[in-house]
Design a protein around this motif. Structure first.
Motif, PDB file in Angstrom:
ATOM      1  N   ASN A   9       0.865  -1.189   0.000  1.00 31.63           N
ATOM      2  CA  ASN A   9       0.000   0.000   0.000  1.00 31.63           C
ATOM      3  C   ASN A   9       0.897   1.233   0.000  1.00 31.63           C
ATOM      4  OD1 ASN A   9      -1.796   2.050   0.460  1.00 31.63           O
ATOM      5  ND2 ASN A   9      -2.417   1.382   2.515  1.00 31.63           N
ATOM      6  N   LYS A  11       0.081   4.231  -0.169  1.00 30.12           N
ATOM      7  CA  LYS A  11      -0.570   5.397   0.446  1.00 30.12           C
ATOM      8  C   LYS A  11      -0.381   6.620  -0.473  1.00 30.12           C
ATOM      9  CE  LYS A  11      -0.226   3.173   4.890  1.00 30.12           C
ATOM     10  NZ  LYS A  11      -0.154   3.267   6.317  1.00 30.12           N
ATOM     11  N   HIS A  95      -9.681   1.229   5.186  1.00 30.95           N
ATOM     12  CA  HIS A  95      -8.387   1.430   5.858  1.00 30.95           C
ATOM     13  C   HIS A  95      -8.585   2.395   7.024  1.00 30.95           C
ATOM     14  CE1 HIS A  95      -4.237   2.495   6.633  1.00 30.95           C
ATOM     15  NE2 HIS A  95      -3.884   1.439   5.924  1.00 30.95           N
ATOM     16  N   GLU A 163      -5.196  -4.675  10.793  1.00 28.32           N
ATOM     17  CA  GLU A 163      -4.172  -3.651  10.975  1.00 28.32           C
ATOM     18  C   GLU A 163      -4.449  -2.893  12.274  1.00 28.32           C
ATOM     19  OE1 GLU A 163      -2.285  -2.501   6.951  1.00 28.32           O
ATOM     20  OE2 GLU A 163      -4.033  -1.254   7.234  1.00 28.32           O
ATOM     21  N   ILE A 168       0.464   0.924  12.968  1.00 32.24           N
ATOM     22  CA  ILE A 168       0.624   1.442  11.613  1.00 32.24           C
ATOM     23  C   ILE A 168       1.585   2.618  11.593  1.00 32.24           C
ATOM     24  CG2 ILE A 168      -0.546   2.577   9.667  1.00 32.24           C
ATOM     25  CD1 ILE A 168      -3.039   0.960  10.350  1.00 32.24           C
ATOM     26  N   GLY A 169       2.685   2.440  10.887  1.00 38.15           N
ATOM     27  CA  GLY A 169       3.659   3.517  10.713  1.00 38.15           C
ATOM     28  C   GLY A 169       4.368   3.914  11.987  1.00 38.15           C
ATOM     29  N   SER A 207       3.598  -2.006  10.394  1.00 35.58           N
ATOM     30  CA  SER A 207       5.052  -2.081  10.587  1.00 35.58           C
ATOM     31  C   SER A 207       5.648  -3.425  10.188  1.00 35.58           C
ATOM     32  CB  SER A 207       5.417  -1.718  12.031  1.00 35.58           C
ATOM     33  OG  SER A 207       5.032  -0.381  12.314  1.00 35.58           O
ATOM     34  N   LEU A 226      -0.231  -6.751   4.506  1.00 31.02           N
ATOM     35  CA  LEU A 226      -0.518  -5.473   3.866  1.00 31.02           C
ATOM     36  C   LEU A 226       0.582  -4.531   4.361  1.00 31.02           C
ATOM     37  CD1 LEU A 226      -2.353  -3.743   2.120  1.00 31.02           C
ATOM     38  CD2 LEU A 226      -3.873  -3.455   4.065  1.00 31.02           C
ATOM     39  N   GLY A 228       2.886  -1.099   4.324  1.00 31.82           N
ATOM     40  CA  GLY A 228       2.898   0.321   3.999  1.00 31.82           C
ATOM     41  C   GLY A 228       4.302   0.787   3.658  1.00 31.82           C
ATOM     42  N   GLY A 229       4.952   1.437   4.602  1.00 32.05           N
ATOM     43  CA  GLY A 229       6.261   2.065   4.385  1.00 32.05           C
ATOM     44  C   GLY A 229       7.267   1.179   3.671  1.00 32.05           C
TER      45      GLY A 229
HETATM   46  O1  LIG Z   1      -1.301   0.840   6.968  1.00 31.01           O
HETATM   47  C1  LIG Z   1      -0.525  -0.024   6.578  1.00 31.01           C
HETATM   48  C2  LIG Z   1      -0.753  -0.746   5.315  1.00 31.01           C
HETATM   49  O2  LIG Z   1      -2.032  -0.506   4.817  1.00 31.01           O
HETATM   50  C3  LIG Z   1       0.697  -0.346   7.349  1.00 31.01           C
HETATM   51  O3  LIG Z   1       1.590   0.698   7.209  1.00 31.01           O
HETATM   52  P1  LIG Z   1       3.093   0.511   7.729  1.00 31.01           P
HETATM   53  O4  LIG Z   1       3.597  -0.801   7.129  1.00 31.01           O
HETATM   54  O5  LIG Z   1       3.819   1.707   7.204  1.00 31.01           O
HETATM   55  O6  LIG Z   1       3.027   0.433   9.217  1.00 31.01           O
END
Ligand SMILES: O=C(CO)COP(=O)(O)O
Length: 248
Positions: A9, A11, A95, A163, A168-169, A207, A226, A228-229
């Motif tokens: 993702n 973002k 999300h 999630e 997250i992040g 994460s 899933l 993100g970063g």
């Molecule tokens: O929200 C996320 C994926 O949709 C997770 O984000 P991170 O992997 O950056 O924590």
């Protein structure tokens, strides 16, 4: 479950040149090619990504979809039919960032889910609790409420992503015990209450990095990730895909 699915993702990140470099590198990465992988760029770049992914085994996903299922005067909206038309296979729905920043509620998410399946897309429905909800031991009740909208999708193909908002992040990954506990709970709830089949996939997100992917994927209740970063960095994403492939 048939192998782990890894979805990147992006973002609200990316530019034409950066996307080209990233997708070229993903296509050249043997681990990515060998795994079940999708990338979710912003709307503006879906067409570009679709062209760059042509002929690869990397699927295309969108990060959101309109709840309106007929073309018309809905300025700024992107329909499920449009996403299917440009080559998307998956679409993220619910999300936590959309729930938080755009006040998306369950009535709206139910409409988005219906619009997605009607257009032949596979929804990736995201659920997860905040830190306060976990600390109050209310996380299972919160997740059960979030899952309730899936009742209308019985018999349809969909994916769920767990999630935890606090992971997250933040670099704070949930422990394997916490992940397994919630994933078992989600699977049991979907099977018992929402007519899902045993092959339903539940992805973990929050994460996920190259160095924790092995432990997360070792859980049978985890159907993939899933990301993100770490999905914006070819080396990290490649190593996560490699970990996914190893546990098939
Ligand atoms: O929200 C996320 C994926 O949709 C997770 O984000 P991170 O992997 O950056 O924590």
């Amino acid at each position: 479950m048939t192998g782990k699915l890894v979805i990147g993702n992006w973002k609200m990140n990316g530019r034409l040149a950066a996307n080209l470099a990233l997708i070229d590198a993903l296509r050249a990465d043997a681990a990515v090619q060998a795994a079940q992988v999708a990338v979710a760029p912003p709307f503006a770049y879906l067409g570009q990504a679709a062209a760059l992914l042509a002929g690869s085994n990397i699927a295309l996903a969108a990060q959101d979809v309109s709840a309106f299922d007929k073309d018309g005067a809905y300025t700024g909206e992107v329909s499920a039919a449009m996403l299917a038309d440009v080559g998307c296979r998956y679409v993220l729905i619910g999300h936590s960032e959309r729930r938080q920043y755009f006040a998306e509620d369950h009535a709206l998410l139910a409409r988005k889910l219906q619009a997605a399946v009607a257009a032949g897309l596979i929804p990736v429905y995201c659920v997860g609790e905040t830190l306060a909800e976990r600390e109050a031991d209310a996380y299972k009740a919160v997740i059960a409420e979030q899952l309730a909208v899936l009742g209308a999708l019985a018999g349809r193909d969909y994916v769920v992503a767990y999630e935890p908002v606090w992971a997250i992040g933040t670099g704070k990954v949930a422990s394997v015990e916490q992940i397994d506990d919630v994933h078992q709970y989600i699977r049991a709830t979907l099977l018992q209450c929402h007519g899902a089949s045993d092959s339903i996939r539940v992805l973990y997100g929050g994460s996920v990095k190259a160095d924790n992917a092995d432990a997360i994927f070792s859980l049978q209740s985890v159907g993939g990730a899933l990301v993100g970063g770490a999905s914006l960095d070819v080396e990290s994403f490649g190593r996560i895909c490699q970990a996914a492939k190893k546990t098939v």
